[in-house]
Enzyme design. Structure first.
Site, PDB file in Angstrom:
ATOM      1  N   GLU A  37       0.849  -1.196   0.000  1.00 23.25           N
ATOM      2  CA  GLU A  37       0.000   0.000   0.000  1.00 23.25           C
ATOM      3  C   GLU A  37       0.882   1.242   0.000  1.00 23.25           C
ATOM      4  OE1 GLU A  37      -2.356   2.956  -0.009  1.00 23.25           O
ATOM      5  OE2 GLU A  37      -3.312   0.989  -0.099  1.00 23.25           O
ATOM      6  N   ALA A  95     -17.945   7.480   1.812  1.00 25.55           N
ATOM      7  CA  ALA A  95     -19.086   7.927   2.609  1.00 25.55           C
ATOM      8  C   ALA A  95     -19.897   6.779   3.192  1.00 25.55           C
ATOM      9  CB  ALA A  95     -19.990   8.825   1.761  1.00 25.55           C
ATOM     10  N   HIS A 143     -16.148   8.160  -8.059  1.00 24.98           N
ATOM     11  CA  HIS A 143     -16.413   6.761  -8.414  1.00 24.98           C
ATOM     12  C   HIS A 143     -15.891   6.454  -9.807  1.00 24.98           C
ATOM     13  CE1 HIS A 143     -19.914   7.732  -5.573  1.00 24.98           C
ATOM     14  NE2 HIS A 143     -18.995   7.089  -4.884  1.00 24.98           N
TER      15      HIS A 143
END
Length: 534
Positions: free
Chosen positions: A34, A90, A454
């Site tokens: 990561e 979210a 997105h």
């Protein structure tokens, strides 16, 4: 041959975390790489004014959880850090409508709606998703708008990945029979997207990654993969370097398999680079069929000083406005007003000069009210962000330019735009309910370039390499034991927040990989069912 790992997973988001846990359960030795940092609750910023902790901008030594990438056709918000997009998203986990399963390059390859149903159920349980239990001012305004439109039946409390429990009370892991971390009940502060400081948000480091580590998976933060080479033994040599230090020494590791899970901007950028030299057999479709969910992000700031639009979870309500579209109310916690510096009055016009004129004329017509919007009323307390999404399809293409960075082009259909008539009409309706003024990101107002949280596609499924980068098992065409399992695999426009779909498709892909020959490890107990049915 002896290899350092059975699998190296590039990225720790919704695809990478599922891969880490399920492969570890099957007995494989796993490394997750990561580029972002590890974050504890106290590491997150109190507000988004703390740019160093909020934004990922390594050139400025900012190593936060959110990255903003600007291209010619779209501006993209994405996540960084151990847990990937789950740190900054979210929390909202809707299931797409039927059109998602039957369109795009994957539509005719499987009966996807039936095939994925059990994996959606598992993903919802693993992420601890439950319907939002409480509405606040911004949500109630959307509910009122739904009533005015005669669509009250289409208003929903969405499933969200949050532990509610008793507000502020810390309890022993409520999800995995005590094998997970302790959790604390949500206080509805609205700070989900700057990083949950209260241990209530079900980020991936509290479920998939947490459990994977306890089965032996290793997570290497603050490193990025720069090369993947195929070896003669049908294995891979992976080159890493630090993503945060000044002295970026490289090292090489070997593995039998590689899983690309760095999100669209990470995976596609790397695949485009690798195709030029290290992995030339990659499909020519790499970077193609990228979708933005055909969405807009428009902010509405109320003049009503009694309203507090910052209170609640990041997205606590949604309204299906027609068969192809829906609207969600998004919030930031009180004090998180940084976005106002990048917002201008919502404008229309088919050329930039017309849009600039529109912006200036609005400011001149109502200087006092705009002054209050920007300087007097607390921005996050008085502002709701309207996230509008459609399942209507249009695609762009990512490609490498001569400098080695990425640029965009049009793939098929019309180019993405912020000027969606349905979105503008819904914004007017919501503004009327809250007595507010609409603003949008500066690129939307001045140039009509939409913003998306997105970004999807770029390594889509196809029947062969002429139509996609991966097959229906997420295997990369042309290479053995190589997979793409992240948002880049999404092969149609879901028209809703995609995190749940990424998780479900990842669960399916990993279920098709057999256990290691020397036997799987003891897995985790079935997660507790907390009203997650779809």
């Amino acid at each position: 041959m002896e290899f350092d790992y059975d699998y190296i997973i590039i990225g720790s988001g919704f695809g990478g975390s599922v891969s880490a846990l399920r492969l570890s359960e099957k007995g494989y030795k796993v490394l997750v790489v990561e580029k972002g940092k590890w974050f504890k609750a106290e590491d997150f910023p109190k507000t988004n004014w703390n740019l160093k902790k909020w934004l990922w901008m390594p050139a400025l030594r900012f190593f936060g959880i959110m990255k903003l990438s600007i291209f010619r056709h779209v501006a993209v918000i994405s996540g960084t850090g151990v847990g990937g997009g789950s740190l900054v998203y979210a929390n909202t986990l809707p299931v797409p409508k039927r059109a998602f399963y039957t369109s795009g390059s994957w539509g005719q390859l499987e009966n996807w709606e039936e095939e994925l149903k059990p994996h959606y159920e598992k993903a919802l349980k693993m992420l601890g998703a439950v319907p939002n239990p409480q509405l606040f001012d911004a949500d109630k305004a959307l509910e009122k708008m739904a009533e005015d439109m005669g669509r009250k039946a289409h208003f929903e409390h969405p499933h969200v990945a949050v532990y509610f429990g008793k507000e502020g009370e810390t309890v022993k892991d409520p999800y995995f029979e005590g094998k997970g971390p302790n959790r604390t009940g949500c206080n509805f502060c609205g700070g989900c997207m700057t990083g949950c400081r209260h241990n209530a948000k079900n980020t991936l480091d509290k479920n998939y990654l947490w459990l994977a580590q306890r089965l032996g998976a290793e997570i290497l933060a603050e490193n990025e993969v720069t090369d993947v080479k195929a070896l003669a033994s049908e294995a891979y040599e992976v080159t890493l370097r630090s993503s945060t230090s000044f002295f970026r020494k490289t090292r090489k590791l070997s593995s039998k398999g590689v899983i690309f899970s760095g999100g669209v901007l990470g995976t596609v950028k790397l695949l485009l680079k690798l195709k030029q030299k290290s992995l030339p057999k990659l499909s020519d479709k790499v970077g193609d069929d990228i979708r933005t969910n055909n969405e807009t992000l428009i902010s509405v700031s109320t003049a009503n000083k009694k309203s507090d639009l910052s209170k609640g979870v990041a997205i606590g309500s949604l309204l299906h406005t027609d068969d192809n579209s829906h609207l969600e109310v998004v919030r930031y916690s009180r004090g998180s007003g940084f976005w106002k510096l990048l917002h201008l009055p919502l404008a229309q016009g088919n050329t930039p000069p017309k849009r600039v004129f529109n912006v200036i004329s609005q400011l001149l017509r109502s200087p006092v009210s705009w002054f209050k919007t920007y300087f007097i009323n607390g921005w996050s307390r008085s502002t709701a962000v309207l996230l509008f999404m459609q399942s209507v399809d249009s695609t762009i293409r990512l490609k490498r330019n001569f400098l080695g960075s990425m640029s965009t082009g049009i793939s098929s259909g019309t180019k993405p735009t912020s000027d969606i008539p349905e979105s503008k009409e819904l914004t007017k309706r919501y503004s009327k309910v809250v007595n507010g003024k609409a603003t949008s990101f500066v690129l939307e107002s001045l140039a009509g370039i939409p913003t998306t949280a997105h970004i999807l596609g770029g390594a889509v499924m196809g029947k062969d390499a002429s139509e996609g980068v991966i097959n229906t098992k997420n295997e990369v065409f042309g290479y053995n034991n190589m997979y793409v399992i992240d948002g880049a695999m999404i092969s149609a426009n879901p028209g809703v927040n995609p995190s749940l779909s990424i998780t479900a498709i990842a669960e399916r892909a990993l279920s098709l990989i057999p256990a290691k020959s020397n036997g799987a490890k003891n897995g985790i107990p079935e997660p507790v069912d907390r009203n997650t049915s779809i």
